[in-house]
Scaffold this motif. Structure first.
Motif, PDB file in Angstrom:
ATOM      1  N   LEU A  57       0.823  -1.212   0.000  1.00 15.40           N
ATOM      2  CA  LEU A  57       0.000   0.000   0.000  1.00 15.40           C
ATOM      3  C   LEU A  57       0.855   1.259   0.000  1.00 15.40           C
ATOM      4  O   LEU A  57       0.472   2.280  -0.577  1.00 15.40           O
ATOM      5  CB  LEU A  57      -0.932   0.007   1.215  1.00 15.40           C
ATOM      6  CG  LEU A  57      -2.193  -0.846   1.120  1.00 15.40           C
ATOM      7  CD1 LEU A  57      -2.940  -0.815   2.450  1.00 15.40           C
ATOM      8  CD2 LEU A  57      -3.113  -0.351  -0.007  1.00 15.40           C
ATOM      9  N   ARG A  58       2.009   1.213   0.637  1.00 10.54           N
ATOM     10  CA  ARG A  58       2.886   2.381   0.677  1.00 10.54           C
ATOM     11  C   ARG A  58       3.613   2.597  -0.642  1.00 10.54           C
ATOM     12  O   ARG A  58       4.040   3.713  -0.941  1.00 10.54           O
ATOM     13  CB  ARG A  58       3.912   2.235   1.807  1.00 10.54           C
ATOM     14  CG  ARG A  58       3.307   2.306   3.196  1.00 10.54           C
ATOM     15  CD  ARG A  58       4.377   2.477   4.241  1.00 10.54           C
ATOM     16  NE  ARG A  58       5.134   3.716   4.038  1.00 10.54           N
ATOM     17  CZ  ARG A  58       6.081   4.157   4.849  1.00 10.54           C
ATOM     18  NH1 ARG A  58       6.399   3.458   5.924  1.00 10.54           N
ATOM     19  NH2 ARG A  58       6.731   5.273   4.593  1.00 10.54           N
ATOM     20  N   VAL A  59       3.772   1.528  -1.418  1.00 10.16           N
ATOM     21  CA  VAL A  59       4.567   1.627  -2.643  1.00 10.16           C
ATOM     22  C   VAL A  59       3.714   1.905  -3.878  1.00 10.16           C
ATOM     23  O   VAL A  59       4.084   2.727  -4.732  1.00 10.16           O
ATOM     24  CB  VAL A  59       5.387   0.340  -2.840  1.00 10.16           C
ATOM     25  CG1 VAL A  59       6.184   0.400  -4.140  1.00 10.16           C
ATOM     26  CG2 VAL A  59       6.332   0.117  -1.659  1.00 10.16           C
ATOM     27  N   VAL A  60       2.579   1.218  -4.024  1.00  8.88           N
ATOM     28  CA  VAL A  60       1.753   1.369  -5.219  1.00  8.88           C
ATOM     29  C   VAL A  60       1.303   2.822  -5.348  1.00  8.88           C
ATOM     30  O   VAL A  60       1.025   3.493  -4.350  1.00  8.88           O
ATOM     31  CB  VAL A  60       0.564   0.396  -5.174  1.00  8.88           C
ATOM     32  CG1 VAL A  60      -0.439   0.782  -4.086  1.00  8.88           C
ATOM     33  CG2 VAL A  60      -0.106   0.292  -6.543  1.00  8.88           C
ATOM     34  N   MET A  61       1.224   3.332  -6.583  1.00  2.77           N
ATOM     35  CA  MET A  61       1.071   4.760  -6.780  1.00  2.77           C
ATOM     36  C   MET A  61      -0.375   5.215  -6.976  1.00  2.77           C
ATOM     37  O   MET A  61      -1.195   4.509  -7.555  1.00  2.77           O
ATOM     38  CB  MET A  61       1.932   5.214  -7.969  1.00  2.77           C
ATOM     39  CG  MET A  61       3.415   5.165  -7.638  1.00  2.77           C
ATOM     40  SD  MET A  61       4.528   5.418  -9.046  1.00  2.77           S
ATOM     41  CE  MET A  61       3.953   6.978  -9.692  1.00  2.77           C
ATOM     42  N   THR A  62      -0.654   6.412  -6.490  1.00  3.61           N
ATOM     43  CA  THR A  62      -1.936   7.089  -6.680  1.00  3.61           C
ATOM     44  C   THR A  62      -1.821   8.024  -7.890  1.00  3.61           C
ATOM     45  O   THR A  62      -0.710   8.278  -8.381  1.00  3.61           O
ATOM     46  CB  THR A  62      -2.302   7.916  -5.438  1.00  3.61           C
ATOM     47  OG1 THR A  62      -1.347   8.989  -5.311  1.00  3.61           O
ATOM     48  CG2 THR A  62      -2.279   7.061  -4.173  1.00  3.61           C
ATOM     49  N   PRO A  63      -2.938   8.576  -8.377  1.00  2.00           N
ATOM     50  CA  PRO A  63      -2.844   9.554  -9.474  1.00  2.00           C
ATOM     51  C   PRO A  63      -1.934  10.734  -9.133  1.00  2.00           C
ATOM     52  O   PRO A  63      -1.178  11.214  -9.987  1.00  2.00           O
ATOM     53  CB  PRO A  63      -4.295  10.002  -9.665  1.00  2.00           C
ATOM     54  CG  PRO A  63      -5.102   8.829  -9.220  1.00  2.00           C
ATOM     55  CD  PRO A  63      -4.341   8.244  -8.061  1.00  2.00           C
ATOM     56  N   GLU A  64      -1.982  11.198  -7.877  1.00  2.00           N
ATOM     57  CA  GLU A  64      -1.144  12.328  -7.472  1.00  2.00           C
ATOM     58  C   GLU A  64       0.338  11.982  -7.564  1.00  2.00           C
ATOM     59  O   GLU A  64       1.176  12.855  -7.857  1.00  2.00           O
ATOM     60  CB  GLU A  64      -1.497  12.742  -6.037  1.00  2.00           C
ATOM     61  CG  GLU A  64      -2.886  13.330  -5.861  1.00  2.00           C
ATOM     62  CD  GLU A  64      -3.996  12.294  -5.908  1.00  2.00           C
ATOM     63  OE1 GLU A  64      -5.156  12.696  -6.149  1.00  2.00           O
ATOM     64  OE2 GLU A  64      -3.713  11.086  -5.702  1.00  2.00           O
ATOM     65  N   ASP A  65       0.676  10.715  -7.329  1.00  2.00           N
ATOM     66  CA  ASP A  65       2.073  10.293  -7.432  1.00  2.00           C
ATOM     67  C   ASP A  65       2.570  10.317  -8.870  1.00  2.00           C
ATOM     68  O   ASP A  65       3.767  10.491  -9.119  1.00  2.00           O
ATOM     69  CB  ASP A  65       2.245   8.884  -6.861  1.00  2.00           C
ATOM     70  CG  ASP A  65       1.943   8.813  -5.374  1.00  2.00           C
ATOM     71  OD1 ASP A  65       2.265   9.774  -4.662  1.00  2.00           O
ATOM     72  OD2 ASP A  65       1.387   7.789  -4.930  1.00  2.00           O
ATOM     73  N   TRP A  66       1.662  10.124  -9.824  1.00  2.00           N
ATOM     74  CA  TRP A  66       2.042  10.178 -11.238  1.00  2.00           C
ATOM     75  C   TRP A  66       2.314  11.614 -11.677  1.00  2.00           C
ATOM     76  O   TRP A  66       3.141  11.845 -12.551  1.00  2.00           O
ATOM     77  CB  TRP A  66       0.944   9.578 -12.109  1.00  2.00           C
ATOM     78  CG  TRP A  66       0.902   8.086 -12.157  1.00  2.00           C
ATOM     79  CD1 TRP A  66       0.455   7.246 -11.183  1.00  2.00           C
ATOM     80  CD2 TRP A  66       1.323   7.252 -13.243  1.00  2.00           C
ATOM     81  NE1 TRP A  66       0.564   5.936 -11.596  1.00  2.00           N
ATOM     82  CE2 TRP A  66       1.089   5.912 -12.850  1.00  2.00           C
ATOM     83  CE3 TRP A  66       1.858   7.501 -14.496  1.00  2.00           C
ATOM     84  CZ2 TRP A  66       1.387   4.830 -13.684  1.00  2.00           C
ATOM     85  CZ3 TRP A  66       2.147   6.427 -15.330  1.00  2.00           C
ATOM     86  CH2 TRP A  66       1.926   5.098 -14.928  1.00  2.00           C
ATOM     87  N   GLY A  67       1.565  12.547 -11.120  1.00  2.00           N
ATOM     88  CA  GLY A  67       1.772  13.942 -11.489  1.00  2.00           C
ATOM     89  C   GLY A  67       0.474  14.626 -11.884  1.00  2.00           C
ATOM     90  O   GLY A  67      -0.618  14.040 -11.822  1.00  2.00           O
ATOM     91  N   ALA A  68       0.598  15.887 -12.292  1.00  2.00           N
ATOM     92  CA  ALA A  68      -0.569  16.689 -12.646  1.00  2.00           C
ATOM     93  C   ALA A  68      -1.306  16.088 -13.838  1.00  2.00           C
ATOM     94  O   ALA A  68      -0.681  15.566 -14.769  1.00  2.00           O
ATOM     95  CB  ALA A  68      -0.150  18.116 -12.957  1.00  2.00           C
ATOM     96  N   GLY A  69      -2.619  16.162 -13.815  1.00  2.00           N
ATOM     97  CA  GLY A  69      -3.432  15.715 -14.941  1.00  2.00           C
ATOM     98  C   GLY A  69      -3.868  14.267 -14.872  1.00  2.00           C
ATOM     99  O   GLY A  69      -4.624  13.807 -15.735  1.00  2.00           O
ATOM    100  N   TYR A  70      -3.424  13.523 -13.856  1.00  2.00           N
ATOM    101  CA  TYR A  70      -3.816  12.125 -13.732  1.00  2.00           C
ATOM    102  C   TYR A  70      -4.998  11.983 -12.777  1.00  2.00           C
ATOM    103  O   TYR A  70      -5.064  12.667 -11.749  1.00  2.00           O
ATOM    104  CB  TYR A  70      -2.652  11.277 -13.229  1.00  2.00           C
ATOM    105  CG  TYR A  70      -1.600  11.014 -14.278  1.00  2.00           C
ATOM    106  CD1 TYR A  70      -1.694   9.917 -15.122  1.00  2.00           C
ATOM    107  CD2 TYR A  70      -0.509  11.870 -14.435  1.00  2.00           C
ATOM    108  CE1 TYR A  70      -0.730   9.673 -16.093  1.00  2.00           C
ATOM    109  CE2 TYR A  70       0.457  11.630 -15.402  1.00  2.00           C
ATOM    110  CZ  TYR A  70       0.335  10.534 -16.225  1.00  2.00           C
ATOM    111  OH  TYR A  70       1.285  10.299 -17.185  1.00  2.00           O
TER     112      TYR A  70
END
Length: 235
Positions: free
Chosen positions: A50-63
């Motif tokens: 859960l700590r490693v898998v990425m959220t849209p915010e982790d990908w960057g703007a526009g996701y």
């Protein structure tokens, strides 16, 4: 695609929800001492994933979140001898498996990150080796009406801190409804010890060259998140 975020393509980054044929998975290696596949080990592995898998915010703007956004637990995508893909339960020795999808305005298809924590490094290595074998074996693959072609091993991204890295590229040539498409993808998978991280990135407005640095950056970010999560968890 590869059996990982293959599916090797969509799964690898995440199957398990659809019915399909299943195959038996070999048991993981036995070890002496306390069992590693315990409720405590699974809880710790799940917290790590859960700590490693990425959220849209982790990908960057526009996701934003894809649909479905999260599979927890994620099954495995397997490819038969006929290069037909299907979903199955995660193999023996899997302690946690989580995938999340994101989308942006550059692509009509979701991109995915996936984290799998296994009971030992040998089982994790076998997962990556199996995905690599599928990439070599099936240059075209199908999953129901979806089709991929020109599947091949690609140059590995320059990512530090991983013990094993594999790269797959190809093109989706038919969508889930059977309609013709021409969407390139990049699938990068890396392993550190007993943990495998993957990123599957699609692009519908540019060639695969635009995907490589983006996907490579995500894989490096997953590696750093894994290191940070391991350090925070302590010995």
């Amino acid at each position: 695609m590869a059996a990982a975020l293959g599916v090797g393509l969509v799964a690898l980054l995440g199957g398990g929800d659809d019915d399909g044929p299943t195959t038996a998975n070999p048991p993981g290696p036995t070890t002496s001492g306390p069992p590693v596949d315990s409720s405590a080990a699974r809880a710790a592995a799940h917290a790590l994933a859960l700590r490693v898998v990425m959220t849209p915010e982790d990908w960057g703007a526009g996701y934003t979140r894809g649909d479905p956004y999260e599979r927890d637990p994620a099954g495995e995508y397997e490819v038969g001898k006929d290069c037909q893909g299907f979903d199955q339960a995660a193999r023996s020795g899997t302690l946690a498996a989580i995938s999340r999808t994101v989308r942006n305005d550059r692509s009509a298809l979701d991109s995915t990150t996936e984290v799998r924590v296994f009971s030992d490094p040998a089982t994790a290595k076998a997962f990556v080796d199996g995905a690599e074998d599928t990439t070599r074996r099936c240059t075209t693959q199908r999953y129901a009406k979806t089709r991929w072609s020109s599947i091949h091993q690609a140059t590995e991204p320059e990512v530090v801190g991983l013990e094993q890295v594999m790269a797959e590229e190809g093109t989706q040539t038919a969508a889930a409804d059977g309609g013709r498409t021409d969407f390139p993808y990049v699938l990068y998978t890396g392993r550190k010890g007993d943990t495998v991280v993957s990123v599957l990135a699609y692009e519908t407005r540019a060639g695969v060259a635009a995907l490589r640095p983006r996907a490579g950056g995500v894989l490096q970010k997953l590696q750093r998140r894994l290191e940070d999560a391991r350090a925070s968890a302590g010995p």
